[in-house]
Design a protein around this motif. Structure first.
Motif, PDB file in Angstrom:
ATOM      1  N   GLU A   7      25.646 -14.016   2.568  1.00 56.93           N
ATOM      2  CA  GLU A   7      25.573 -14.996   1.601  1.00 56.93           C
ATOM      3  C   GLU A   7      24.119 -14.966   0.978  1.00 56.93           C
ATOM      4  OE1 GLU A   7      26.763 -18.996   2.952  1.00 56.93           O
ATOM      5  OE2 GLU A   7      28.817 -18.201   3.339  1.00 56.93           O
TER       6      GLU A   7
ATOM      7  N   PHE B 269      24.750 -18.933  -6.587  1.00 62.35           N
ATOM      8  CA  PHE B 269      25.289 -18.588  -5.207  1.00 62.35           C
ATOM      9  C   PHE B 269      25.749 -17.044  -5.520  1.00 62.35           C
ATOM     10  CE2 PHE B 269      28.557 -17.497  -1.933  1.00 62.35           C
ATOM     11  CZ  PHE B 269      28.051 -17.877  -1.004  1.00 62.35           C
TER      12      PHE B 269
ATOM     13  N   ALA C 246      26.592 -13.228  -2.949  1.00 58.71           N
ATOM     14  CA  ALA C 246      27.182 -12.820  -1.723  1.00 58.71           C
ATOM     15  C   ALA C 246      27.138 -11.090  -1.974  1.00 58.71           C
ATOM     16  CB  ALA C 246      28.262 -13.380  -1.325  1.00 58.71           C
TER      17      ALA C 246
ATOM     18  N   CYS D  44      38.194 -16.668   1.163  1.00 59.22           N
ATOM     19  CA  CYS D  44      37.876 -17.335   2.511  1.00 59.22           C
ATOM     20  C   CYS D  44      37.879 -16.485   3.441  1.00 59.22           C
ATOM     21  CB  CYS D  44      39.332 -18.052   2.433  1.00 59.22           C
ATOM     22  SG  CYS D  44      39.399 -19.146   4.042  1.00 59.22           S
TER      23      CYS D  44
ATOM     24  N   HIS E 191      34.722 -20.576   5.308  1.00 55.68           N
ATOM     25  CA  HIS E 191      33.848 -20.504   4.110  1.00 55.68           C
ATOM     26  C   HIS E 191      34.628 -20.182   3.012  1.00 55.68           C
ATOM     27  CE1 HIS E 191      30.249 -20.036   6.617  1.00 55.68           C
ATOM     28  NE2 HIS E 191      30.815 -19.645   7.417  1.00 55.68           N
TER      29      HIS E 191
ATOM     30  N   ILE F 278      34.578 -19.317  -1.113  1.00 52.48           N
ATOM     31  CA  ILE F 278      33.939 -18.797  -2.243  1.00 52.48           C
ATOM     32  C   ILE F 278      34.823 -18.904  -3.567  1.00 52.48           C
ATOM     33  CG2 ILE F 278      32.628 -16.989  -3.641  1.00 52.48           C
ATOM     34  CD1 ILE F 278      31.830 -16.166  -0.770  1.00 52.48           C
ATOM     35  N   TYR F 279      34.556 -19.569  -4.743  1.00 54.65           N
ATOM     36  CA  TYR F 279      35.250 -19.452  -6.000  1.00 54.65           C
ATOM     37  C   TYR F 279      34.335 -18.698  -6.858  1.00 54.65           C
ATOM     38  CZ  TYR F 279      37.448 -23.779  -3.797  1.00 54.65           C
ATOM     39  OH  TYR F 279      38.146 -24.675  -3.026  1.00 54.65           O
TER      40      TYR F 279
ATOM     41  N   ALA G   4      34.369 -15.611  -7.986  1.00 52.73           N
ATOM     42  CA  ALA G   4      33.518 -14.494  -7.784  1.00 52.73           C
ATOM     43  C   ALA G   4      33.790 -13.199  -8.710  1.00 52.73           C
ATOM     44  CB  ALA G   4      33.496 -13.977  -6.342  1.00 52.73           C
TER      45      ALA G   4
ATOM     46  N   THR H 283      28.765 -15.557  -8.962  1.00 53.68           N
ATOM     47  CA  THR H 283      29.919 -16.551  -8.968  1.00 53.68           C
ATOM     48  C   THR H 283      29.603 -17.431 -10.145  1.00 53.68           C
ATOM     49  OG1 THR H 283      28.453 -18.098  -7.678  1.00 53.68           O
ATOM     50  CG2 THR H 283      29.966 -16.609  -6.773  1.00 53.68           C
TER      51      THR H 283
ATOM     52  N   THR I 222      30.164 -26.313  -7.888  1.00 54.05           N
ATOM     53  CA  THR I 222      29.768 -25.486  -6.799  1.00 54.05           C
ATOM     54  C   THR I 222      30.845 -24.334  -7.012  1.00 54.05           C
ATOM     55  OG1 THR I 222      29.326 -25.492  -4.385  1.00 54.05           O
ATOM     56  CG2 THR I 222      31.417 -26.622  -5.073  1.00 54.05           C
TER      57      THR I 222
ATOM     58  N   THR J 158      30.775 -22.655  -3.566  1.00 56.38           N
ATOM     59  CA  THR J 158      31.108 -22.379  -2.458  1.00 56.38           C
ATOM     60  C   THR J 158      31.290 -23.666  -1.721  1.00 56.38           C
ATOM     61  OG1 THR J 158      30.078 -21.277  -0.145  1.00 56.38           O
ATOM     62  CG2 THR J 158      28.566 -22.478  -1.901  1.00 56.38           C
TER      63      THR J 158
ATOM     64  N   THR K 117      31.886 -24.960   2.634  1.00 60.15           N
ATOM     65  CA  THR K 117      32.055 -24.737   3.829  1.00 60.15           C
ATOM     66  C   THR K 117      32.808 -25.827   4.601  1.00 60.15           C
ATOM     67  OG1 THR K 117      30.124 -23.455   3.835  1.00 60.15           O
ATOM     68  CG2 THR K 117      30.591 -23.841   6.023  1.00 60.15           C
TER      69      THR K 117
END
Length: 232
Positions: A46, A72, A74, A111, A130, A132-133, A135, A162, A180, A182, A184
């Protein structure tokens, strides 16, 4: 008020590993399609960026700091990838076994799970999910080399950028949050029944479990928070 104590037994925590990676290709309406297992992932790094200060001066003193927006990103490293990721990597399958590169890249969600360890429980203390949207993968280098007396598998790597998604204040109890990319979730701090409901959504449900079968999917933030805060 008692004195602070460090490194007590049962309070030495750490995080390790990456497993149970799931890919969800994004639909044109912003929702996500059926999840598929991503085998062979060796690392997910990340890499948040931004949130940098720009100093403003007035009256011969520092007046204030302006903070830039945080983004964000990764990096995924893996030995292989699911067929469904090809369209996220700029490839199109025009016929069976024939792939064309340099095409439009689809957005996707991810995920994955990391382990929470402690001095008393080892790697089994708990885990984090985790999410992540939004991406998108940038073009990556693929190095092919001859097989020799010290063979190594090719490692693929993709850098991700992202686009954040928004929250509805109804789902956050009236708290206003910035969009956002991300989220968690800590299994040691979330109700187990709610955690099970979220994992059933993320991973799907097999009909052999005695309930209706469901395909794996990626809930948007409002739905995700609803699952984790439902009263049981």
């Amino acid at each position: 008020m008692s004195k602070l104590v460090w490194d007590q037994t049962g309070e030495r925590f750490y995080e390790t590993g990456v497993r149970n990676v799931v890919l969800y290709v994004q639909n044109s309406d912003g929702t996500y399609g059926k999840g598929v297992a991503w085998n062979g992932v060796t690392a997910i790094t990340e890499s948040p960026s931004g949130a940098e200060a720009t100093a403003l001066y007035a009256d011969d003193i520092k007046y204030l700091n302006l903070i830039s927006n945080e983004e964000f990103g990764a990096t995924i490293e893996a030995y292989t990838y699911p067929d469904e990721f090809a369209e996220c990597d700029g490839s199109a399958n025009i016929f069976t076994g024939i792939t064309v590169g340099q095409q439009n890249r689809k957005a996707f969600g991810l995920c994955y799970r990391t382990a929470i360890g402690s001095d008393t429980d080892g790697n089994d203390h708990g885990y984090k999910l985790h999410i992540i949207y939004g991406a998108k993968a940038t073009p990556s280098e693929k190095a092919y080399s001859t097989i020799n007396d010290s063979p190594e598998a090719i490692t693929f790597s993709w850098e991700l950028s992202t686009t954040p998604v928004s929250f509805d204040t109804k789902s956050t109890g009236g708290t206003t949050l910035k969009p956002t990319a991300t989220i968690t979730i800590d299994s040691t701090k979330v109700n187990k029944t709610n955690m099970d409901a979220l994992e059933a959504y993320l991973y799907g449900v097999d009909a052999s479990s005695g309930v209706s079968a469901t395909d794996p999917g990626l809930p948007l933030p409002d739905t995700l928070i609803g699952l984790l805060t439902a009263q049981n």
